[in-house]
Design a protein around this motif. Structure first.
Motif, PDB file in Angstrom:
ATOM      1  N   TRP A 119       0.897  -1.131  -0.074  1.00 37.30           N
ATOM      2  CA  TRP A 119       0.023   0.194  -0.058  1.00 37.30           C
ATOM      3  C   TRP A 119       0.953   1.364  -0.098  1.00 37.30           C
ATOM      4  N   ALA A 120       1.848   1.209   0.853  1.00 32.58           N
ATOM      5  CA  ALA A 120       2.848   2.365   1.020  1.00 32.58           C
ATOM      6  C   ALA A 120       3.639   2.624  -0.312  1.00 32.58           C
ATOM      7  N   ALA A 121       3.962   1.300  -0.998  1.00 33.89           N
ATOM      8  CA  ALA A 121       4.880   1.467  -2.189  1.00 33.89           C
ATOM      9  C   ALA A 121       3.915   2.080  -3.152  1.00 33.89           C
ATOM     10  N   ALA A 122       2.671   1.585  -3.346  1.00 39.75           N
ATOM     11  CA  ALA A 122       1.644   2.015  -4.348  1.00 39.75           C
ATOM     12  C   ALA A 122       1.719   3.840  -4.297  1.00 39.75           C
ATOM     13  N   GLY A 123       1.482   4.219  -3.268  1.00 39.23           N
ATOM     14  CA  GLY A 123       1.313   5.530  -2.328  1.00 39.23           C
ATOM     15  C   GLY A 123       2.688   6.243  -3.171  1.00 39.23           C
ATOM     16  N   LEU A 124       3.806   5.624  -2.775  1.00 38.01           N
ATOM     17  CA  LEU A 124       4.894   6.316  -2.978  1.00 38.01           C
ATOM     18  C   LEU A 124       5.227   6.565  -4.479  1.00 38.01           C
ATOM     19  N   LEU A 125       5.005   5.503  -5.303  1.00 42.33           N
ATOM     20  CA  LEU A 125       4.993   5.608  -6.664  1.00 42.33           C
ATOM     21  C   LEU A 125       4.055   6.656  -7.352  1.00 42.33           C
ATOM     22  N   VAL A 126       2.936   6.888  -6.558  1.00 40.13           N
ATOM     23  CA  VAL A 126       1.862   7.876  -6.939  1.00 40.13           C
ATOM     24  C   VAL A 126       2.421   9.408  -6.801  1.00 40.13           C
ATOM     25  N   LEU A 127       3.068   9.356  -5.781  1.00 41.30           N
ATOM     26  CA  LEU A 127       3.899  10.667  -5.210  1.00 41.30           C
ATOM     27  C   LEU A 127       4.866  11.005  -6.159  1.00 41.30           C
ATOM     28  N   LEU A 128       5.879   9.926  -6.383  1.00 43.82           N
ATOM     29  CA  LEU A 128       6.823  10.019  -7.385  1.00 43.82           C
ATOM     30  C   LEU A 128       6.550  10.721  -8.812  1.00 43.82           C
ATOM     31  N   TYR A 129       5.398   9.999  -9.268  1.00 42.12           N
ATOM     32  CA  TYR A 129       4.907  10.218 -10.472  1.00 42.12           C
ATOM     33  C   TYR A 129       4.447  11.920 -10.590  1.00 42.12           C
ATOM     34  N   ARG A 130       3.511  11.899  -9.525  1.00 38.68           N
ATOM     35  CA  ARG A 130       3.305  13.427  -9.228  1.00 38.68           C
ATOM     36  C   ARG A 130       4.110  14.436  -9.129  1.00 38.68           C
ATOM     37  N   LEU A 182       6.963  14.227 -10.543  1.00 43.86           N
ATOM     38  CA  LEU A 182       7.825  14.410 -11.728  1.00 43.86           C
ATOM     39  C   LEU A 182       7.210  14.815 -12.833  1.00 43.86           C
ATOM     40  N   THR A 183       5.811  14.525 -12.942  1.00 47.02           N
ATOM     41  CA  THR A 183       4.916  14.896 -14.198  1.00 47.02           C
ATOM     42  C   THR A 183       4.133  16.197 -13.886  1.00 47.02           C
ATOM     43  N   THR A 184       3.795  16.809 -12.797  1.00 51.68           N
ATOM     44  CA  THR A 184       2.745  17.741 -12.610  1.00 51.68           C
ATOM     45  C   THR A 184       3.684  19.006 -12.626  1.00 51.68           C
ATOM     46  N   ALA A 185       3.176  19.817 -13.486  1.00 53.30           N
ATOM     47  CA  ALA A 185       4.087  21.066 -13.748  1.00 53.30           C
ATOM     48  C   ALA A 185       4.172  21.932 -12.735  1.00 53.30           C
ATOM     49  N   ARG A 186       2.979  22.304 -11.772  1.00 53.41           N
ATOM     50  CA  ARG A 186       3.023  23.035 -10.620  1.00 53.41           C
ATOM     51  C   ARG A 186       3.831  22.355  -9.754  1.00 53.41           C
ATOM     52  N   ILE A 187       3.775  20.898  -9.498  1.00 52.79           N
ATOM     53  CA  ILE A 187       4.503  20.521  -8.260  1.00 52.79           C
ATOM     54  C   ILE A 187       6.172  20.568  -8.549  1.00 52.79           C
ATOM     55  N   ARG A 188       6.462  20.286  -9.841  1.00 51.16           N
ATOM     56  CA  ARG A 188       7.880  20.253 -10.263  1.00 51.16           C
ATOM     57  C   ARG A 188       8.558  21.909  -9.958  1.00 51.16           C
ATOM     58  N   ALA A 189       7.437  22.904 -10.182  1.00 48.79           N
ATOM     59  CA  ALA A 189       7.978  24.186  -9.774  1.00 48.79           C
ATOM     60  C   ALA A 189       8.416  24.310  -8.178  1.00 48.79           C
ATOM     61  N   VAL A 190       7.967  23.389  -7.428  1.00 52.60           N
ATOM     62  CA  VAL A 190       8.083  23.618  -6.026  1.00 52.60           C
ATOM     63  C   VAL A 190       9.117  22.270  -5.329  1.00 52.60           C
ATOM     64  N   THR A 191       9.726  21.579  -6.315  1.00 52.37           N
ATOM     65  CA  THR A 191      10.335  20.526  -5.997  1.00 52.37           C
ATOM     66  C   THR A 191      11.892  20.832  -5.993  1.00 52.37           C
ATOM     67  N   THR A 192      12.441  20.569  -4.665  1.00 53.09           N
ATOM     68  CA  THR A 192      13.968  20.746  -4.633  1.00 53.09           C
ATOM     69  C   THR A 192      14.336  19.288  -4.870  1.00 53.09           C
ATOM     70  N   PRO A 193      15.832  19.309  -5.091  1.00 57.28           N
ATOM     71  CA  PRO A 193      16.569  18.090  -5.536  1.00 57.28           C
ATOM     72  C   PRO A 193      16.398  17.217  -4.147  1.00 57.28           C
ATOM     73  N   MET A 194      16.546  17.542  -3.106  1.00 62.72           N
ATOM     74  CA  MET A 194      16.225  16.687  -1.779  1.00 62.72           C
ATOM     75  C   MET A 194      14.970  16.186  -1.715  1.00 62.72           C
ATOM     76  N   ASP A 195      14.115  16.768  -2.364  1.00 60.90           N
ATOM     77  CA  ASP A 195      12.629  16.064  -2.145  1.00 60.90           C
ATOM     78  C   ASP A 195      12.751  14.780  -3.195  1.00 60.90           C
ATOM     79  N   LEU A 196      13.385  14.742  -4.332  1.00 60.90           N
ATOM     80  CA  LEU A 196      13.574  13.603  -5.039  1.00 60.90           C
ATOM     81  C   LEU A 196      14.524  12.605  -4.454  1.00 60.90           C
ATOM     82  N   VAL A 197      15.586  13.067  -3.669  1.00 62.86           N
ATOM     83  CA  VAL A 197      16.343  12.073  -2.849  1.00 62.86           C
ATOM     84  C   VAL A 197      15.506  11.517  -1.826  1.00 62.86           C
ATOM     85  N   VAL A 198      14.798  11.985  -1.263  1.00 58.89           N
ATOM     86  CA  VAL A 198      14.042  11.505  -0.208  1.00 58.89           C
ATOM     87  C   VAL A 198      13.212  10.343  -0.603  1.00 58.89           C
TER      88      VAL A 198
END
Lengths: 229, 502
Positions: A100-111, A113-129
Motif C-alpha cells: 500500500w505504501a509502495a503504491a502511494g510512493l509511486l503515485v507521489l513520485l509520478y506526481r 515528476l509529471t505535474t508542472a506545478r509540483i515540479r515548480a516547488v520540487t527541490t533536489p532533496m525532495d527527489l532524494v527522499v
C-alpha cells in the motif's frame, strides 16, 4: 563482506548518521525554524496527492510502528509468532501495508515528476527522499517475500544488532552473514537517518500531539501595557 | 468581567465605489512576493456574486467556522482527533483553482520577437510554473457582473430571497449590486486559531490582531479550511500560512492600516472596541436568532466606571480608554446601532463591522418614464415606508449581516434613511417639517444624533476616521533591548530569510 567494510557500513556509518541527525536537527530547529515544515503542496495539486499521500503515510507509519514494536518488545513479537496462523496474519498484514505504501510512493513520485506545478516547488532533496524511501520499501518487500519470515528471524538478528548500536557496543558481525538485501535495508535506513535533517523528513518530529490537549483558543500578550497618565 | 481591547475596522458600504485601491495598497505592501501572488488579504467583491475564493460562504463545501454542538459549539471542520487523521490530506482545503492561478505576461516577447507580418503578443504565463496558460479566473473576475447567471445567480446569500425578486434582479433594467470589501475579521473566537494543530496562530492580547507565527507553522493548513471567511492563505512557495496582519507595524507607529488609509471613498474607520472576554463562549453558542445581539452585548461601554475599573485591572491604560471613547466604531456600532458583523452565523465573532448599503427604489417604466411605486406625498421619504421595494432585497442583506433576520437590517436602513431625509429637508428646504421630525422620532433618533451621524459619515477628518491608540512600542522594546541600540539595528537584514524549507 570483510570485517573492515562491515565496521564502516554497520558501525561507523550508523553512528555518523545518528549523530548528524540529532545535531543538525537541533541546530535547524534552533537556527532556522522557518524551514521546519511539512511544505504541503495540496493547494497546487490535490487529486493525485489523495491517492499518493494517504496510502503512503498510513502504510509507512503503521509499518514503522511495527518495526518499533519489534525493537522494544521482541519477546512479545516472538511469542505472537509462536502460533503459525498468527505469524501468517502478521506477515500478510505487514506485506499488505508495505505494498500500500509502495503504491502511494509511486503515485507521489509520478506526481512530483509529471505535474508542472509540483515540479515548480520540487527541490533536489525532495527527489532524494522519495528515491531512498523507494529503496527502503522495495528492499523490505523483497525480504518479506524472498526471506520468509522477517518478523520471525529479525528478533534474533536485527533487534540485537540495533540494541548493540544503541548500547554503544556494536556487533556488526550479526549482520555480516546475511543476504545483501537485508544489509541494503539496514544501510538505506541509516541513509534516511543521515539525510533526515537536510530534508522535509524533519516534519516527522513536528507531529502536533499537544493539539489534543490544548484549549481551542490562544491569546498571547507580549507585555502588559501599564496604565499611563 | 475580563476586559480586552480590539482594534476594529468599520466599512461604510453605502460609500464604497468598488475601486480596489485598498486591495492594491495591500498587495503592494504585503503580498507582492513569490507564493503570495494569488493572495488578496484585502479583496473587494461585487455582490450578489460568488466572491473570492469562489463560493467562500458555502460552508457545506468548505467546512469553515463553528457549528452548534449540544450546549456549546465545535469546529465544522474537525474534532481534534480528526485533525490529526487528516494531516496527510485535508479534503476541505480549497484548491488554487478556487482562488485563481496567478499569472503575468511575457512582455519581453513584445521587444524580442523577430520582424514578421503580425504584431507580437505578450502571452500570459503562470506565475507558479512559468509556462503559458489560459487565464480563466482572477480575484475580481466577476467585478460589476450584477445579474450574471454564472456569478450573481450562484451567490449562496441569495437563499431565501423570493423567486420573483430573484428573477427581477437578473433583468437588465433592474440589475443591482453593491461592493463588499473584506479583510481578516480578527475574530474573538477565531476558527483558524482553534484549527491550527501546531498552535502557530494566536490572538494578540493587547489589540486582538490574529497572527500566524511562521516559525511554528508546519503547513498542516487546517487554518485555511477552518476560516469561514477564507482569509488565511497558504503560501505555496514558502510552505507557510499567511494572513492579514491588520498592518500592525503601521498601527504601532500611529498609522492606519494601508487599506483604510488609501481608501478613496473614505468608507473605512478604525477604532478600539472594549469587550468582555468572559462572555465569548456564551456569545458564540447562542441560537442563530440571538447571535447578533449576543455579540453586540459583549462590547463594553468605555464611559462606564465599572468597565474603566475592570480595564485598568486588565492592564488597559487610560490612553487606550480615551481612544475607546473617541472610537468611531463605538459610535457606529453601539451608540448609533448602524453597523453589523459579516455572517455572524459562522460564530467566530467577527470584529470587522459593516454598515449595510442603501439601494434605489424599484421603479417601473411606463410610457418611457420611470414611475416610483410610492404615493407622491411620500416620495421624498424614498424607501422609508417601502423597504420591501429596495432594489437590493432586504433578505439578501439579512443573509449577509444578520443571520437572515430582516428586521435588524430594516432598523439600520431606516435609521440611515432618516438621517438622509432630515439633512435633505434641512439643506434643500431650509426647514425641517413635522413629518420629518416624526420620521426621526419613529427610529428613536434625536436631531443631534442625526447631525452627528451625518458629520462622521460625510465630513470626517482623517483623525476622526482613524482613532488609533498609542501602542507604546518604545516600552515594549525597552524590556528586550536598549531603545537607542534598537533604533540603530532595525532593518539590518533578516534573522532568517523567509525561504522555502529543504
Amino acid at each position: 563482506m570483510s570485517d573492515t567494510v562491515a565496521m564502516i557500513v554497520f558501525v561507523a556509518f550508523p553512528y555518523a548518521a545518528l549523530t548528524l541527525a540529532i545535531v543538525v536537527t537541533v541546530l535547524r530547529w534552533k537556527l532556522a525554524p522557518f524551514t521546519v515544515s511539512s511544505i504541503s503542496s495540496q493547494l497546487l495539486e490535490s487529486r493525485k496527492l489523495f491517492w499518493g499521500s494517504i496510502p503512503f503515510h498510513w502504510g509507512i507509519v503503521l509499518i514503522l510502528l511495527g518495526h518499533l514494536a519489534t525493537l522494544f518488545f521482541p519477546a512479545t513479537v516472538a511469542w505472537w509468532n509462536g502460533v503459525p496462523i498468527r505469524l501468517y496474519a502478521l506477515e500478510i498484514t505487514g506485506l499488505a501495508l508495505a505494498l500500500w505504501a509502495a503504491a502511494g510512493l509511486l503515485v507521489l513520485l509520478y506526481r512530483r515528476l509529471t505535474t508542472a506545478r509540483i515540479r515548480a516547488v520540487t527541490t533536489p532533496m525532495d527527489l532524494v527522499v522519495l528515491i531512498v524511501l523507494a529503496v527502503q520499501i522495495a528492499s523490505g518487500i523483497w525480504m518479506a517475500v524472498g526471506y520468509r519470515f522477517g518478523s520471525f528471524w529479525s528478533v534474533g538478528v536485527v533487534v540485537p544488532y540495533v540494541w548493540s548500536l544503541l548500547k554503544l557496543s556494536p556487533r556488526p558481525e550479526l549482520l555480516q552473514p546475511f543476504p545483501f538485501i537485508l544489509q541494503l535495508h539496514v544501510v538505506s535506513f541509516f541513509v534516511l537517518v543521515a539525510i533526515f535533517p537536510f530534508t522535509r523528513l524533519v516534519h516527522l518530529i513536528t507531529l502536533p500531539l499537544p493539539y489534543l490537549a490544548r484549549p481551542w483558543q490562544r491569546v498571547v500578550r507580549m507585555r502588559h501595557i501599564e496604565p499611563v497618565g | 468581567m475580563r476586559v480586552r481591547a480590539q482594534m476594529s475596522m468599520l466599512f461604510h458600504l453605502d460609500k464604497c465605489i468598488g475601486c480596489h485601491t485598498c486591495s492594491v495598497a495591500c498587495k503592494n505592501l504585503w503580498t507582492d512576493r513569490r507564493g503570495a501572488e494569488y493572495m488578496w488579504w484585502n479583496n473587494v467583491e461585487t455582490r450578489p456574486g460568488t466572491g473570492y475564493p469562489t463560493g467562500w460562504e458555502d460552508q457545506d463545501h468548505y467546512e469553515g467556522g463553528w457549528k452548534p454542538d449540544g450546549d456549546g459549539i465545535t469546529l465544522r471542520l474537525q474534532g481534534k482527533g480528526k485533525a490529526l487523521a487528516r494531516l496527510f490530506f485535508n479534503p476541505a482545503l480549497p484548491q488554487l483553482e478556487d482562488y485563481y492561478e496567478p499569472f503575468t505576461h511575457r512582455y519581453e516577447d513584445l521587444f524580442d520577437a523577430p520582424a514578421g507580418d503580425v504584431q507580437p503578443t505578450a502571452v500570459p504565463i503562470s506565475m507558479v510554473t512559468g509556462e503559458p496558460m489560459n487565464v480563466d479566473g482572477g480575484p475580481n473576475w466577476d467585478d460589476d457582473l450584477g445579474g450574471s447567471d454564472i456569478f450573481a445567480r450562484n451567490d449562496v446569500a441569495l437563499d431565501g430571497v423570493d423567486q420573483t425578486i430573484r428573477a427581477q434582479m437578473e433583468e437588465i433594467e433592474r440589475v443591482v449590486f453593491n461592493y463588499l470589501p473584506r479583510i481578516c475579521n480578527h475574530c474573538l473566537n477565531p476558527a483558524c486559531v482553534a484549527a491550527c494543530p501546531s498552535g502557530a496562530i494566536y490572538k494578540r492580547g493587547e489589540d486582538g490582531v490574529v497572527l500566524v507565527d511562521e516559525n511554528q507553522c508546519r503547513a498542516w493548513r487546517m487554518c485555511v479550511a477552518a476560516c469561514p471567511y477564507k482569509k488565511v492563505y497558504y503560501n505555496w512557495s514558502t510552505g507557510k500560512s499567511e494572513k492579514c496582519i491588520l498592518c500592525f507595524p503601521r498601527m504601532e507607529t500611529g498609522q492606519a492600516p494601508a487599506c483604510a488609509h488609501s481608501c478613496v471613498g473614505r468608507i473605512r474607520y478604525m477604532g478600539v472596541l472594549l469587550y468582555d472576554a468572559d462572555r465569548i463562549p456564551e456569545a458564540a453558542a447562542v441560537s442563530d436568532a440571538e447571535l447578533v445581539d449576543a455579540q453586540l452585548d459583549m462590547i463594553l461601554d468605555p464611559n462606564d466606571p465599572v468597565v474603566i475599573a475592570a480595564a485598568h485591572e486588565a492592564g488597559i491604560g487610560d490612553d487606550w480608554l480615551d481612544a475607546a471613547r473617541r472610537s468611531p466604531l463605538w459610535k457606529f456600532v453601539k451608540e448609533w446601532g448602524l453597523a453589523l458583523p459579516l455572517h455572524p452565523e459562522f460564530r467566530t465573532l467577527a470584529m470587522m463591522f459593516y454598515i449595510p448599503p442603501l439601494s434605489p427604489l424599484v421603479a417601473s417604466v411606463e410610457r418611457e418614464l420611470y414611475r416610483l411605486e410610492l404615493p407622491p406625498e411620500r416620495q421624498d421619504f424614498e424607501l422609508f415606508d417601502r423597504l420591501d421595494k429596495a432594489r437590493l432585497p432586504i433578505r439578501y442583506l439579512a443573509n449577509l449581516f444578520s443571520v437572515g433576520d430582516e428586521q435588524v437590517i430594516e432598523r439600520v436602513l431606516r435609521r440611515m434613511l432618516a438621517v438622509r431625509v432630515y439633512k435633505r429637508r434641512q439643506s434643500v428646504e431650509g426647514v425641517v417639517d413635522d413629518a420629518t421630525k416624526d420620521l426621526l422620532a419613529s427610529v428613536d433618533m434625536t436631531p443631534e444624533e442625526a447631525e452627528a451621524i451625518y458629520a462622521l459619515t460625510t465630513l470626517p477628518t482623517v483623525d476622526e476616521r482613524f482613532v488609533l491608540p498609542p501602542y507604546h512600542r518604545e516600552m515594549s522594546i525597552e524590556t528586550l533591548n536598549d531603545p537607542l541600540a534598537h533604533k540603530g539595528e532595525v532593518g539590518v537584514g533578516y534573522l532568517e530569510p523567509p525561504r522555502r524549507g529543504w
